[in-house]
Design a protein around this motif. Structure first.
Motif, PDB file in Angstrom:
ATOM      1  N   PRO A 225       0.742  -1.235   0.592  1.00 33.43           N
ATOM      2  CA  PRO A 225      -0.007  -0.056  -0.141  1.00 33.43           C
ATOM      3  C   PRO A 225       0.982   1.281   0.033  1.00 33.43           C
ATOM      4  O   PRO A 225       2.252   1.423   0.383  1.00 33.43           O
ATOM      5  CB  PRO A 225      -1.121  -0.223   1.047  1.00 33.43           C
ATOM      6  N   ASP A 226       0.786   2.367  -0.619  1.00 30.64           N
ATOM      7  CA  ASP A 226       0.453   3.387  -0.490  1.00 30.64           C
ATOM      8  C   ASP A 226       2.398   3.728  -1.270  1.00 30.64           C
ATOM      9  O   ASP A 226       3.203   4.244  -0.845  1.00 30.64           O
ATOM     10  CB  ASP A 226       1.046   4.320   1.210  1.00 30.64           C
ATOM     11  N   THR A 227       2.715   2.812  -2.241  1.00 30.39           N
ATOM     12  CA  THR A 227       3.535   2.789  -3.015  1.00 30.39           C
ATOM     13  C   THR A 227       3.595   3.633  -4.054  1.00 30.39           C
ATOM     14  O   THR A 227       4.194   3.080  -5.382  1.00 30.39           O
ATOM     15  CB  THR A 227       4.320   1.411  -2.783  1.00 30.39           C
ATOM     16  N   PHE A 244      10.391   6.957 -10.608  1.00 33.47           N
ATOM     17  CA  PHE A 244      11.869   6.159  -9.911  1.00 33.47           C
ATOM     18  C   PHE A 244      11.904   7.403  -8.268  1.00 33.47           C
ATOM     19  O   PHE A 244      12.741   8.211  -8.147  1.00 33.47           O
ATOM     20  CB  PHE A 244      13.203   6.130 -10.044  1.00 33.47           C
ATOM     21  N   ALA A 245      10.645   7.819  -8.117  1.00 30.72           N
ATOM     22  CA  ALA A 245      10.763   8.125  -6.591  1.00 30.72           C
ATOM     23  C   ALA A 245      11.328   8.368  -5.518  1.00 30.72           C
ATOM     24  O   ALA A 245      11.893   9.238  -4.911  1.00 30.72           O
ATOM     25  CB  ALA A 245       9.395   8.997  -6.870  1.00 30.72           C
ATOM     26  N   ARG A 246      11.715   6.668  -5.113  1.00 29.41           N
ATOM     27  CA  ARG A 246      11.731   6.235  -3.964  1.00 29.41           C
ATOM     28  C   ARG A 246      13.047   5.161  -4.572  1.00 29.41           C
ATOM     29  O   ARG A 246      13.075   4.423  -5.337  1.00 29.41           O
ATOM     30  CB  ARG A 246      10.861   5.910  -3.333  1.00 29.41           C
ATOM     31  N   ALA A 247      14.230   4.733  -3.655  1.00 27.95           N
ATOM     32  CA  ALA A 247      14.799   4.187  -4.026  1.00 27.95           C
ATOM     33  C   ALA A 247      15.090   2.728  -3.722  1.00 27.95           C
ATOM     34  O   ALA A 247      14.415   1.967  -2.710  1.00 27.95           O
ATOM     35  CB  ALA A 247      16.576   4.240  -3.131  1.00 27.95           C
ATOM     36  N   ILE A 248      14.984   1.861  -4.992  1.00 32.83           N
ATOM     37  CA  ILE A 248      13.986   0.249  -4.981  1.00 32.83           C
ATOM     38  C   ILE A 248      14.872  -0.458  -4.280  1.00 32.83           C
ATOM     39  O   ILE A 248      14.471  -1.554  -3.499  1.00 32.83           O
ATOM     40  CB  ILE A 248      14.473   0.198  -5.699  1.00 32.83           C
ATOM     41  N   PRO A 249      16.388  -0.622  -4.043  1.00 35.31           N
ATOM     42  CA  PRO A 249      16.777  -1.666  -3.332  1.00 35.31           C
ATOM     43  C   PRO A 249      17.578  -0.950  -2.467  1.00 35.31           C
ATOM     44  O   PRO A 249      16.418  -3.077  -1.973  1.00 35.31           O
ATOM     45  CB  PRO A 249      18.916  -0.931  -3.452  1.00 35.31           C
ATOM     46  N   ASN A 255      11.475  -5.518   2.527  1.00 32.77           N
ATOM     47  CA  ASN A 255       9.962  -5.337   1.838  1.00 32.77           C
ATOM     48  C   ASN A 255      10.159  -7.249   1.397  1.00 32.77           C
ATOM     49  O   ASN A 255       9.079  -8.077   1.508  1.00 32.77           O
ATOM     50  CB  ASN A 255       9.436  -5.088   1.752  1.00 32.77           C
ATOM     51  N   VAL A 256      10.808  -7.659  -0.155  1.00 28.41           N
ATOM     52  CA  VAL A 256      10.616  -8.588  -0.908  1.00 28.41           C
ATOM     53  C   VAL A 256      10.676 -10.118  -0.155  1.00 28.41           C
ATOM     54  O   VAL A 256       9.645 -10.803   0.082  1.00 28.41           O
ATOM     55  CB  VAL A 256      11.989  -8.417  -1.752  1.00 28.41           C
ATOM     56  N   VAL A 336      11.629 -20.252  -8.203  1.00 30.70           N
ATOM     57  CA  VAL A 336      10.418 -19.348  -8.229  1.00 30.70           C
ATOM     58  C   VAL A 336      10.859 -17.957  -8.671  1.00 30.70           C
ATOM     59  O   VAL A 336      12.200 -17.744  -8.308  1.00 30.70           O
ATOM     60  CB  VAL A 336      10.286 -18.899  -6.497  1.00 30.70           C
ATOM     61  N   MET A 337      10.550 -17.449  -9.964  1.00 34.24           N
ATOM     62  CA  MET A 337      10.621 -16.429 -10.352  1.00 34.24           C
ATOM     63  C   MET A 337       9.853 -15.580 -10.116  1.00 34.24           C
ATOM     64  O   MET A 337       9.054 -15.343  -9.071  1.00 34.24           O
ATOM     65  CB  MET A 337       9.495 -16.791 -11.973  1.00 34.24           C
ATOM     66  N   THR A 338      10.911 -14.131  -9.543  1.00 33.58           N
ATOM     67  CA  THR A 338      10.070 -12.995  -9.041  1.00 33.58           C
ATOM     68  C   THR A 338      10.123 -11.833  -9.745  1.00 33.58           C
ATOM     69  O   THR A 338      11.014 -11.712 -10.212  1.00 33.58           O
ATOM     70  CB  THR A 338      10.420 -12.836  -7.373  1.00 33.58           C
ATOM     71  N   ALA A 339       9.425 -10.814  -9.648  1.00 33.80           N
ATOM     72  CA  ALA A 339      10.440  -9.608 -10.450  1.00 33.80           C
ATOM     73  C   ALA A 339       9.065  -8.361  -9.788  1.00 33.80           C
ATOM     74  O   ALA A 339       7.217  -8.541  -9.289  1.00 33.80           O
ATOM     75  CB  ALA A 339       9.939  -9.549 -12.267  1.00 33.80           C
ATOM     76  N   MET A 340       9.843  -7.403  -8.585  1.00 33.29           N
ATOM     77  CA  MET A 340       8.729  -6.513  -8.727  1.00 33.29           C
ATOM     78  C   MET A 340       8.481  -4.989  -9.878  1.00 33.29           C
ATOM     79  O   MET A 340       9.505  -5.124 -10.810  1.00 33.29           O
ATOM     80  CB  MET A 340       9.851  -5.425  -8.079  1.00 33.29           C
ATOM     81  N   GLY A 341       7.404  -4.619 -10.141  1.00 34.27           N
ATOM     82  CA  GLY A 341       7.354  -3.406 -10.467  1.00 34.27           C
ATOM     83  C   GLY A 341       6.035  -2.497 -10.234  1.00 34.27           C
ATOM     84  O   GLY A 341       5.871  -2.852  -9.143  1.00 34.27           O
ATOM     85  N   PRO A 342       5.392  -1.861 -11.248  1.00 33.62           N
ATOM     86  CA  PRO A 342       4.798  -0.539 -10.578  1.00 33.62           C
ATOM     87  C   PRO A 342       3.634  -0.914  -9.551  1.00 33.62           C
ATOM     88  O   PRO A 342       3.399  -2.248 -10.364  1.00 33.62           O
ATOM     89  CB  PRO A 342       4.561   0.319 -11.976  1.00 33.62           C
ATOM     90  N   GLY A 343       2.939  -0.331  -9.162  1.00 36.49           N
ATOM     91  CA  GLY A 343       2.010  -0.824  -8.162  1.00 36.49           C
ATOM     92  C   GLY A 343       2.221  -0.061  -6.414  1.00 36.49           C
ATOM     93  O   GLY A 343       1.740   0.419  -6.380  1.00 36.49           O
ATOM     94  N   PHE A 344       3.223  -0.798  -6.285  1.00 38.43           N
ATOM     95  CA  PHE A 344       4.608  -1.177  -6.179  1.00 38.43           C
ATOM     96  C   PHE A 344       4.376  -2.687  -6.108  1.00 38.43           C
ATOM     97  O   PHE A 344       3.864  -3.080  -4.868  1.00 38.43           O
ATOM     98  CB  PHE A 344       5.439  -0.552  -5.788  1.00 38.43           C
ATOM     99  N   SER A 345       4.829  -3.452  -6.458  1.00 40.56           N
ATOM    100  CA  SER A 345       3.890  -4.902  -6.667  1.00 40.56           C
ATOM    101  C   SER A 345       5.420  -5.975  -7.029  1.00 40.56           C
ATOM    102  O   SER A 345       6.274  -5.945  -7.335  1.00 40.56           O
ATOM    103  CB  SER A 345       2.952  -5.173  -7.887  1.00 40.56           C
ATOM    104  N   ALA A 346       5.665  -6.875  -6.061  1.00 42.22           N
ATOM    105  CA  ALA A 346       5.885  -7.948  -7.350  1.00 42.22           C
ATOM    106  C   ALA A 346       4.895  -9.748  -7.356  1.00 42.22           C
ATOM    107  O   ALA A 346       4.068  -9.745  -6.863  1.00 42.22           O
ATOM    108  CB  ALA A 346       7.005  -8.773  -5.403  1.00 42.22           C
ATOM    109  N   SER A 347       5.939  -9.624  -8.354  1.00 44.08           N
ATOM    110  CA  SER A 347       4.902 -10.985  -9.152  1.00 44.08           C
ATOM    111  C   SER A 347       5.653 -12.561  -8.910  1.00 44.08           C
ATOM    112  O   SER A 347       6.783 -12.722  -8.974  1.00 44.08           O
ATOM    113  CB  SER A 347       5.114 -11.142 -10.633  1.00 44.08           C
TER     114      SER A 347
END
Length: 355
Positions: A225-227, A244-249, A255-256, A336-347
């Motif tokens: 939420p709120d990302t 890229f408003a916040r540092a992703i690493p 959180n991942v 297990v495949m994982t990728a992060m993307g806008p939302g901010f979310s992980a699939s």
């Protein structure tokens, strides 16, 4: 009885013909930005720290030095995306031993350009698809689209056992390069993004008709939420502008792990049941953060680093390049495949090596 799970029958990748050496891009960026953007010298180190050696682009490097707007970017997107769609799909069909006319459903994922009619419709006659093809174009998934699209395709395959589902993702990230966008995010994007495509065929049921790469065991997503400000596009007069408003690493490192572990628990699995995580390599720092988040030894994500070095971050297709690299060296029993993307979310998607 549970319906049969989707089998990944084939996987192919494609890149456009123009090669961008990272050293050449850094020199060009210096010429274009240094005199106009006071922060450029400080930010320019990103060209050396991304872990990227070269990338591929749909246009020669000189094209990006022009003043460009939506008409020029869209024309380049349509030409380049259609060609990559066809190239990757033909390879995937050949490996699956299928004709285009035997495909029942196409899932197309792309977030770096606008095509209406969508890409699979634009190449319909060129590919030889059937008139009654089911089309599922998907926009807005960003870097997560490689895993999310595979999940959507697998569910559609399971919903209609015996049918052939084609999943194609094409991203032309370089077309978002902006001469007028003097921001940190824009400079980082200039150092990071490349173009590419991936395609695969899935089918549920009728096992034994074709040697599969893997079975799609489970899929899931997690959205924080709120990302909304972490990653995405601004739609502006001159084209798309990267967010890229916040540092992703640091976000990924914190959180991942809990998100992925939560999905594993839903699937009746634990971390020790996973032989290999297959991650979207957003950048060197992101890879390192994911290794920490998922409690791996540093250096474990070797295929991710190799793909990043050769192709850059191509958004959605990139994780499928990693999967292709890994399967050629031997698929683990469970990955297990994982990728992060806008939302901010992980699939995420759990794959079992085909027997």
């Amino acid at each position: 009885m549970r319906s049969p799970r989707a089998q990944l029958l084939s996987l192919a990748t494609a890149v456009p013909p123009h090669v961008l050496q990272q050293t050449d891009v850094a020199t060009l960026a210096q010429d274009l930005f240094a005199d106009r953007y006071s922060e450029f010298t400080r930010l320019s180190r990103v060209f050396n720290t991304t872990g990227i050696r070269k990338r591929h682009a749909v246009q020669p490097i000189e094209w990006y030095t022009q003043a460009l707007g939506w008409p020029e970017r869209t024309a380049a997107y349509l030409r380049g995306a259609e060609d990559l769609f066809v190239e990757a799909t033909r390879q995937a069909l050949q490996e699956a031993g299928l004709l285009a006319s035997e495909i029942d459903t196409v899932v197309t994922v792309s977030s770096t350009g606008i095509a209406t009619p969508s890409l699979e419709a634009r190449v319909h006659a060129r590919m030889g698809f059937r008139p009654n093809l089911m089309r599922v174009p998907v926009f807005g998934l960003g870097c997560a689209g490689g895993v999310s699209g595979l999940a959507i395709a697998s569910r559609l395959a399971e919903a209609r056992p015996g049918t052939n589902v084609l999943f194609v993702t094409v991203e032309l990230c370089t077309l978002a390069f902006r001469l007028d966008k003097l921001t940190k995010a824009s400079i980082v994007a200039t150092a990071l993004f490349g173009d590419g495509a991936a395609a695969c065929v899935l089918r549920a049921g009728q096992e034994g008709k074709h040697d599969a790469i893997a079975e799609v065991e489970a899929t899931g997503d997690h959205t924080w939420p709120d990302t909304l400000d972490i990653m995405g596009w601004d739609v502006e007069d001159a084209g798309l502008g990267v967010i890229f408003a916040r540092a992703i690493p640091p976000f990924a490192e914190a959180n991942v792990g809990p998100a992925v572990n939560g999905l594993l628990q839903q699937w009746g699995l634990a971390g020790e049941d996973v032989d290999r995580f297959i991650c979207h390599p957003g950048g060197t720092k992101v890879i390192t953060a994911l290794e920490r988040a998922l409690t791996m030894d540093q250096g474990t994500l070797d295929h991710e680093r190799a793909v990043l070095a050769e192709y850059g971050n191509m958004s959605a297709p990139t994780v499928l390049f990693v999967l292709d690299s890994l399967r050629r060296s031997g698929m683990p029993d469970r990955s297990v495949m994982t990728a992060m993307g806008p939302g901010f979310s992980a699939s995420c998607a759990s794959l079992r090596r085909a027997a």
